[in-house]
Structures are given as C-alpha cells and as structure tokens.
Enzyme design. Structure first.
Site, PDB file in Angstrom:
ATOM      1  N   LYS A 155       0.821  -1.213   0.000  1.00  0.00           N
ATOM      2  CA  LYS A 155       0.000   0.000   0.000  1.00  0.00           C
ATOM      3  C   LYS A 155       0.855   1.262   0.000  1.00  0.00           C
ATOM      4  CE  LYS A 155      -3.301  -2.583   2.798  1.00  0.00           C
ATOM      5  NZ  LYS A 155      -2.375  -3.561   3.383  1.00  0.00           N
ATOM      6  N   HIS A 206      -3.433   3.636   0.631  1.00  0.00           N
ATOM      7  CA  HIS A 206      -3.726   3.156   1.986  1.00  0.00           C
ATOM      8  C   HIS A 206      -4.869   3.941   2.635  1.00  0.00           C
ATOM      9  CE1 HIS A 206      -1.608   1.010   5.565  1.00  0.00           C
ATOM     10  NE2 HIS A 206      -2.916   1.003   5.710  1.00  0.00           N
ATOM     11  N   ASN A 235     -10.039   2.214   2.529  1.00  0.00           N
ATOM     12  CA  ASN A 235     -10.673   3.200   3.402  1.00  0.00           C
ATOM     13  C   ASN A 235     -11.401   4.292   2.629  1.00  0.00           C
ATOM     14  OD1 ASN A 235      -9.585   2.120   6.023  1.00  0.00           O
ATOM     15  ND2 ASN A 235      -7.639   2.589   4.998  1.00  0.00           N
ATOM     16  N   SER A 275      -9.549  -6.382   9.502  1.00  0.00           N
ATOM     17  CA  SER A 275     -10.105  -6.583  10.852  1.00  0.00           C
ATOM     18  C   SER A 275     -11.388  -7.406  10.780  1.00  0.00           C
ATOM     19  CB  SER A 275     -10.356  -5.239  11.539  1.00  0.00           C
ATOM     20  OG  SER A 275      -9.177  -4.476  11.619  1.00  0.00           O
ATOM     21  N   LEU A 287     -12.358  -9.991  12.191  1.00  0.00           N
ATOM     22  CA  LEU A 287     -12.834 -10.526  13.465  1.00  0.00           C
ATOM     23  C   LEU A 287     -13.204  -9.416  14.442  1.00  0.00           C
ATOM     24  CD1 LEU A 287     -10.290 -13.466  13.862  1.00  0.00           C
ATOM     25  CD2 LEU A 287     -12.683 -13.612  13.177  1.00  0.00           C
ATOM     26  N   SER A 345      -7.955  -7.029  16.915  1.00  0.00           N
ATOM     27  CA  SER A 345      -6.718  -6.335  16.553  1.00  0.00           C
ATOM     28  C   SER A 345      -6.496  -5.063  17.352  1.00  0.00           C
ATOM     29  CB  SER A 345      -6.729  -5.997  15.060  1.00  0.00           C
ATOM     30  OG  SER A 345      -6.717  -7.166  14.274  1.00  0.00           O
ATOM     31  N   SER A 384      -2.490 -13.911  12.668  1.00  0.00           N
ATOM     32  CA  SER A 384      -2.121 -14.620  13.885  1.00  0.00           C
ATOM     33  C   SER A 384      -0.683 -15.082  13.739  1.00  0.00           C
ATOM     34  CB  SER A 384      -3.026 -15.834  14.137  1.00  0.00           C
ATOM     35  OG  SER A 384      -2.598 -16.527  15.298  1.00  0.00           O
ATOM     36  N   PRO A 426       0.752 -20.844  15.038  1.00  0.00           N
ATOM     37  CA  PRO A 426       0.556 -21.778  13.929  1.00  0.00           C
ATOM     38  C   PRO A 426      -0.791 -22.494  13.954  1.00  0.00           C
ATOM     39  CG  PRO A 426       2.781 -21.983  14.785  1.00  0.00           C
ATOM     40  CD  PRO A 426       2.037 -21.079  15.741  1.00  0.00           C
ATOM     41  N   ARG A 429      -3.617 -21.360  15.257  1.00  0.00           N
ATOM     42  CA  ARG A 429      -4.641 -20.385  14.893  1.00  0.00           C
ATOM     43  C   ARG A 429      -4.568 -20.043  13.404  1.00  0.00           C
ATOM     44  NH1 ARG A 429      -6.947 -17.181  18.537  1.00  0.00           N
ATOM     45  NH2 ARG A 429      -6.744 -19.050  19.813  1.00  0.00           N
ATOM     46  N   ASN A 459      -7.847 -20.385  11.092  1.00  0.00           N
ATOM     47  CA  ASN A 459      -8.407 -19.289  10.299  1.00  0.00           C
ATOM     48  C   ASN A 459      -8.528 -19.641   8.823  1.00  0.00           C
ATOM     49  OD1 ASN A 459      -8.578 -17.676  12.585  1.00  0.00           O
ATOM     50  ND2 ASN A 459      -6.696 -16.552  12.152  1.00  0.00           N
TER      51      ASN A 459
END
Length: 318
Positions: free
Chosen positions: A70, A103, A162, A210, A212, A216, A265, A268, A270, A274
């Site tokens: 970015k 970005h 964004n 983000s 989840l 974060s 994450s 390993p 996780r 995911n």
C-alpha cells in the site's frame, strides 16, 4: 474482479519485524498464498525475507503467491508514487506486486525515505507539539500515478483502501484503469451493506480488514475486551451447529458475503484454524442473524485516532 486472489489472506499489520520472517514462512507452510502488507507496517524487509525463504525451500513459487502492498499518505504526490512502490518492491524482494493500493484517502506532506521510513503520521515527531501536515494533493493526481504503475509492470492491479461511497463514485468518473479492489474495515459490527453493494455494482472486489472485529485493537487500547463479536450468542450458536469456532464462523460469514478476509495470527494452530473456513456454509438464517449484529462500530477511524494520537482532527467518515 480479482478471481485469482485467494479469499483468505494473511494480514501483516502489527507483526513485529523480528517475528515476520518466521511468521511468513509458517503461514506459507499452513497454506496461505495471499499476504497483505503495507509500507506503514514497518516490516516489509522481514516479510520479504520470509517470502524468499519459502521460495528457496521449494514450498511455493512467486507465481503462486498474491502479494499486496500500500501507498503511504506521505507519497501521494504523483512524483512520489513510483518511488514509494519501488521501495516496497525492494524491501519485499519482488519484481512486481499483485496489488498496490492507496492506503488512506489522506495526503500528507512528503517525508524523504532517507530521512525517515516508514514516515508514519506525524510530520516532525521531534517538534514540541507534533502534528500531521496535510498536503495539497488531489486524489485524482495520485490515482493517475497509480495507473502508470500498471502500465510499467510494477503492479498488476491497483486499488483503494478506506474509501467511502462518495469517493468511489468520484474515482469511477475519472479513472483510466478502474480500481480492482476496495479494502475496508468490515466485520459483523460494521457490515456496510451499501458500500459493499456499490463496489459490486462497479465490479470492484472487496477485502475486509479486521474481519474478526475488535481483536486487533484491544492490545493498542482502541477497543475493550467486552467488544468481541466472538461472544455474540448468534455466532456461538452457529459455531456449535457447525462444529467450528466462533472465529471460523465470523470469517466464513465474511467470505460468504463475497469478500476476501485477511485475519492475522502468529500462532501456527490459529493460522490453520483461520484458513479452514471453506468446508462449510452458513444458512441464510445464520447469515441474516449475524448481519443483524451491525452497530456501525468502526474500530479503525482516523476521525478518532488521529486526534487522540497525532494531535490532528482528520475525519474521513461522517
């Protein structure tokens, strides 16, 4: 549309540089082929070492990887766009990027690479009262320089992060090369259905960062432990019904909406968890119940964190 972009990527934000090489190598071993990087993350050299190590070991080829980076805010002037892209390419050890994105729709005054890199948000961190320093660079000029990166082969696709609906409408009125990708914060507390629909109508693919929600942001005091969508009863119920974790349900919800997701994450186990979200589907009722969790809750909001951290009020969302 980016049909060749893996729908589950690996986010590299907030991974310490000293951990990056091993983390990227482990992620490749786990099966990740899509890596989401940025100059501002301050770890592209180490990410590049991880990529090089994975290729050298025969775990993957460059052509099998999807690498995103970015353009940072201080490089928006047309004469600085190619400079910034080349810096990311050099740091990552790559000849081209699969995707290069603006970005933020925030132009800041240029900071030379040899003076400070990554430049971050403050124009002069050593000042008595450090602030951001906006630059008079219109977004259409930045986009024109981004298009030249595609012409020259430094980036195969270009996109924006964004952006809101008004900025997307505006961009589509002047672009020569349309944005291939829109990357925005999105999770069950920030569903953004109008933005998603508009992107699809324009043929722009969406990546949710983000995905989840608050996870974060707790460690950087931008969210609290009680803000987790993973504890929501409808998410827990779906997890129980499918024999999955709440995190897997939320990631599945994201890709079932047609978006890519980029969880992060360094664990390993996780990482593999995911990635294992393609072998089941949520029902229409489960999708609707998770949609209904929408609060319009944005954790990554320049209108909040710029004033709190950088002494500058600079909202980009109403």
């Amino acid at each position: 549309m980016l049909e060749d972009m893996p729908p589950i990527g690996f986010g590299l934000w907030k991974i310490a540089p000293e951990d990056c090489e091993a983390t990227v190598l482990e992620a490749v071993k786990a099966g990740y082929r899509h890596f989401d990087s940025a100059a501002d993350y301050g770890n592209e050299v180490e990410v590049g070492r991880g990529i090089a190590a994975a290729i050298a070991r025969g775990l993957v080829t460059r052509e099998e990887l999807w690498i995103t980076s970015k353009l940072w805010n201080t490089f928006h002037a047309p004469e600085h766009v190619a400079l910034a892209c080349q810096k990311s390419l050099d740091d990552l050890g790559l000849d081209y990027l699969d995707l290069y994105m603006i970005h933020f729709p925030i132009a800041l005054d240029f900071v030379p690479i040899e003076e400070r890199y990554p430049p971050e948000w403050l124009h002069d961190p050593a000042a008595d009262e450090p602030v951001m320093k906006p630059a008079r660079v219109p977004l259409h000029e930045t986009w024109g320089a981004m298009e030249k990166l595609v012409d020259g082969g430094q980036a195969r696709h270009i996109g924006v992060c964004n952006y809101n609906t008004a900025l997307i409408h505006d961009l589509m009125r002047y672009c020569r090369i349309a944005p291939a990708e829109l990357q925005v914060e999105s999770h069950p507390y920030l569903v953004q259905p109008k933005l998603m629909r508009l992107a699809r109508d324009y043929g722009i693919h969406v990546t949710a960062f983000s995905p989840l929600g608050s996870l974060s942001y707790v460690e950087i005091d931008m969210a609290g432990p009680g803000d987790s969508v993973l504890a929501e009863p409808v998410v827990v119920a779906a997890a129980d019904a499918h024999g999955k974790t709440p995190a897997q349900v939320v990631l599945r919800w994201g890709i079932q909406r047609g978006n890519a997701v980029i969880p992060k994450s360094t664990n390993p186990g996780r990482m593999r968890e995911n990635l294992a979200v393609t072998g089941f589907s949520l029902s229409d009722a489960e999708m609707a119940a998770i949609d209904a969790l929408d609060q319009g809750r944005r954790f990554n909001d320049p209108g909040v964190f710029c004033e709190a951290a950088f002494n500058t009020f600079h909202p980009i969302y109403d």
